[in-house]
Motif scaffolding. Structure first.
Motif, mmCIF file in Angstrom:
data_model
loop_
_atom_site.group_PDB
_atom_site.id
_atom_site.type_symbol
_atom_site.label_atom_id
_atom_site.label_comp_id
_atom_site.label_asym_id
_atom_site.label_seq_id
_atom_site.Cartn_x
_atom_site.Cartn_y
_atom_site.Cartn_z
ATOM 1 N N GLN A 152 0.943 -1.302 -0.189
ATOM 2 C CA GLN A 152 -0.277 -0.565 -0.200
ATOM 3 C C GLN A 152 0.967 1.290 0.222
ATOM 4 O OE1 GLN A 152 -3.451 -0.368 0.546
ATOM 5 N NE2 GLN A 152 -2.634 -2.504 -0.680
ATOM 6 N N ASN A 153 1.553 0.934 0.572
ATOM 7 C CA ASN A 153 2.901 2.567 0.788
ATOM 8 C C ASN A 153 3.888 2.264 -0.275
ATOM 9 O OD1 ASN A 153 4.286 0.391 2.110
ATOM 10 N ND2 ASN A 153 4.461 1.827 4.186
ATOM 11 N N LEU A 187 6.116 4.003 -2.078
ATOM 12 C CA LEU A 187 6.953 4.945 -2.767
ATOM 13 C C LEU A 187 7.579 5.532 -0.834
ATOM 14 C CD1 LEU A 187 4.568 7.746 -4.373
ATOM 15 C CD2 LEU A 187 6.798 6.448 -4.822
ATOM 16 N N ASP A 188 6.821 5.990 0.496
ATOM 17 C CA ASP A 188 6.849 5.639 2.027
ATOM 18 C C ASP A 188 7.939 4.099 1.940
ATOM 19 O OD1 ASP A 188 7.071 6.717 3.867
ATOM 20 O OD2 ASP A 188 5.166 5.468 4.854
ATOM 21 N N VAL A 189 7.874 3.602 1.496
ATOM 22 C CA VAL A 189 9.189 2.565 1.835
ATOM 23 C C VAL A 189 10.678 2.832 1.094
ATOM 24 C CG1 VAL A 189 9.732 -0.283 1.610
ATOM 25 C CG2 VAL A 189 7.354 0.737 2.315
ATOM 26 N N ASN A 246 11.255 6.502 2.838
ATOM 27 C CA ASN A 246 11.649 6.976 3.750
ATOM 28 C C ASN A 246 11.779 5.715 4.567
ATOM 29 O OD1 ASN A 246 10.539 9.583 4.005
ATOM 30 N ND2 ASN A 246 8.650 8.979 3.513
ATOM 31 N N SER A 275 9.693 3.457 5.229
ATOM 32 C CA SER A 275 8.940 2.620 6.000
ATOM 33 C C SER A 275 8.957 1.661 6.329
ATOM 34 C CB SER A 275 7.723 3.464 5.453
ATOM 35 O OG SER A 275 7.931 5.138 6.182
ATOM 36 N N PRO A 297 6.765 -1.434 5.227
ATOM 37 C CA PRO A 297 5.714 -2.034 4.062
ATOM 38 C C PRO A 297 4.665 -2.048 4.204
ATOM 39 C CG PRO A 297 7.828 -3.449 3.500
ATOM 40 C CD PRO A 297 8.343 -2.566 5.136
ATOM 41 N N LYS A 298 3.097 -1.187 3.690
ATOM 42 C CA LYS A 298 2.015 -2.115 4.511
ATOM 43 C C LYS A 298 1.010 -2.778 3.816
ATOM 44 C CE LYS A 298 1.793 2.328 6.968
ATOM 45 N NZ LYS A 298 0.846 3.590 7.032
ATOM 46 N N THR A 349 0.324 -4.441 -6.551
ATOM 47 C CA THR A 349 2.062 -3.576 -5.995
ATOM 48 C C THR A 349 2.277 -4.867 -5.099
ATOM 49 O OG1 THR A 349 0.670 -1.129 -6.292
ATOM 50 C CG2 THR A 349 3.090 -1.511 -5.641
#
Length: 464
Positions: free
Chosen positions: A72-73, A75-77, A80, A82, A84-85, A137
């Motif tokens: 779900q995220n 770009l954030d991974v 940043n 982060s 993974p969700k 994704t």
């Protein structure tokens, strides 16, 4: 004189009752031998037996259900570092193992039989949550594979040249069965190639000379052992393929079977007895020790091939099968069941469940036939930190990321269950019924005649 005749008749009745009961008792070992001989004969893998009919064809369809993990995220991974969700999407169901064995060749001199197992997959929309064209994704297979296989500067150049990232948007069909990858310039997919391929050749023992060896794998792909682990113990091919075992199971003993999907042999332990369409079966389950860390299960030391990723071989719940697949693929139980806690903690959205994620076999104990099974596996790939590869510069530690988990399952249908009970179990039941009916009739006659004898004797005493 009448009383004497009655007493004589009763004595004869008592004797007859005892004789019938004894006959029933005598027939128990005889009947047991007949049962054992019948089951043994029908369990041999040769034309004309029940085992042959079940073995040679594909009567019970095998289904593979896939649940893909949608990130779900992404770009954030990348930007940043982060976690993974993940959101699980599925099942997407395919009918597999519907083709009969091919190139079946008997080898009477070694009491073995050889064959090929053709692979095929047919999408089943009615058993799926959506279409094969649904998008997910997921981890970029080429980037994750290249992370371990290529020098960092080579992978960085390929990523920039093809304008790709750590994650990609692909259809279910592409992720499972293959797509043209821009980095590798070839077809890449988790299960590519599949349709039109073969597993084997296998050579298994027929049980003709020794029924305890029936269905045990003698060789796979022409070899008596695998060569993936560089260790005598871990390279052993033990047991059957899981579809059947030797008859007259002992629930105290584990069942061994070899799984090409994970490139190793495993064992299953008895859990409980169940009723499956009127047939008693023993449920055997994969124990937690199967994928335990070498610190807990020393037998798994030879399966630890990367001390860095596995944190000096303390990682539990994951098997690195890179040596057999040519790609850095890690196999686990779904949602990292029985795995190290940090595997689940490194991502969001997982919930391991013994009920939904464990592998089991339901085996009929007299014949050793597997009548229902669920083989559950998860396919993961790894990525980690890098000072050179741009899309990995924010990554803090090695992450084993779930891509898909599958449930390969089959169960006998009503028609097969009725035939199984009629052709084999009914004969066993009939022999047991005859034994215990004779014992019951004889015992009843003995009791009745004894009671009558006592009553007549008491009356005679009163008359005197």
């Amino acid at each position: 004189m009448g009383c004497c005749n009655k007493l004589c008749g009763l004595k004869v009745g008592i004797g007859a009752g005892i004789a019938v009961a004894i006959l029933g008792i005598i027939l128990i070992p005889v009947g047991n031998n007949i049962i054992r001989e019948t089951v043994t004969k029908e369990s041999v893998i040769e034309p004309g037996t029940t085992a042959w009919e079940n073995w040679v064809s594909a009567d019970a369809p095998v289904y593979r259900q896939f649940w893909l993990f949608d990130v779900q995220n992404p770009l954030d991974v990348v930007e940043n570092g982060s976690k993974p969700k993940l959101v699980e999407k599925g099942p997407y169901t395919y009918k597999t193992r519907y083709l009969p064995k091919e190139n079946i060749t008997a080898n009477p001199e070694t009491y073995t039989i050889s064959f090929l197992l053709p692979a095929g997959a047919i999408f089943e929309p009615s058993m799926s949550v959506g279409s094969e064209e649904d998008s997910v994704t997921s981890l970029n297979l080429a980037v994750a594979g290249g992370y371990k296989l290529f020098p960092p500067w080579v992978l960085e150049a390929a990523i920039k040249l093809n304008n790709v990232s750590l994650f990609q948007r692909r259809t279910v069909r592409e992720i499972l069965w293959g797509y043209k990858d821009p980095i590798l310039k070839g077809t890449l997919g988790l299960f590519f190639p599949y349709n039109g391929t073969y597993d084997g050749p296998y050579s298994v023992f027929t049980g003709k000379d020794d029924i305890s060896k029936v269905s045990i794998i003698d060789s796979w792909q022409g070899e008596k052992k695998v060569s993936f682990w560089n260790n005598t113990y871990c390279d052993m091919i033990n047991g059957t393929d899981g579809s059947s075992f030797s008859p007259f199971l002992d629930k105290k003993k584990p069942l061994y079977f070899f799984s090409p999907d994970i490139s190793r042999s495993v064992s299953a332990e008895y859990e409980r007895s169940l009723n499956l369409k009127g047939i008693e079966v023993y449920r055997f389950k994969l124990p937690p020790l199967t994928l335990a860390s070498p610190a807990v299960n020393p037998d798994n030391q030879c399966f630890c091939t990367d001390s860095v990723v596995t944190k000096n071989c303390t990682l539990a719940g994951v098997l690195d099968i890179s040596s057999s697949r040519g790609q850095p693929v890690y196999i686990s139980l779904p949602h990292f069941l029985h795995g190290s806690p940090y595997l689940v903690e490194d991502v969001e959205g997982l919930g391991p469940s013994e009920e939904h994620h464990v592998t089991f076999l339901d085996v009929e104990p007299t014949t050793g036939f597997s009548l229902r099974f669920a083989k559950r596996l998860q396919v993961n790939m790894m990525y980690g930190p890098s000072k050179i590869i741009t899309v990995l510069k924010k990554v803090k530690d090695y992450t084993i990321l779930p891509i898909v988990w599958l449930n390969e399952t089959a169960s006998l249908d009503d028609e097969t269950a009725d035939r199984f009970k009629k052709e084999l179990l009914s004969r066993v039941d009939m022999l047991e019924t005859v034994q215990y009916t004779l014992i019951g009739l004889g015992s009843a006659a003995f009791v009745l005649c004894t009671v009558a004898h006592c009553l007549i004797s008491r009356n005679n005493n009163k008359l005197v």
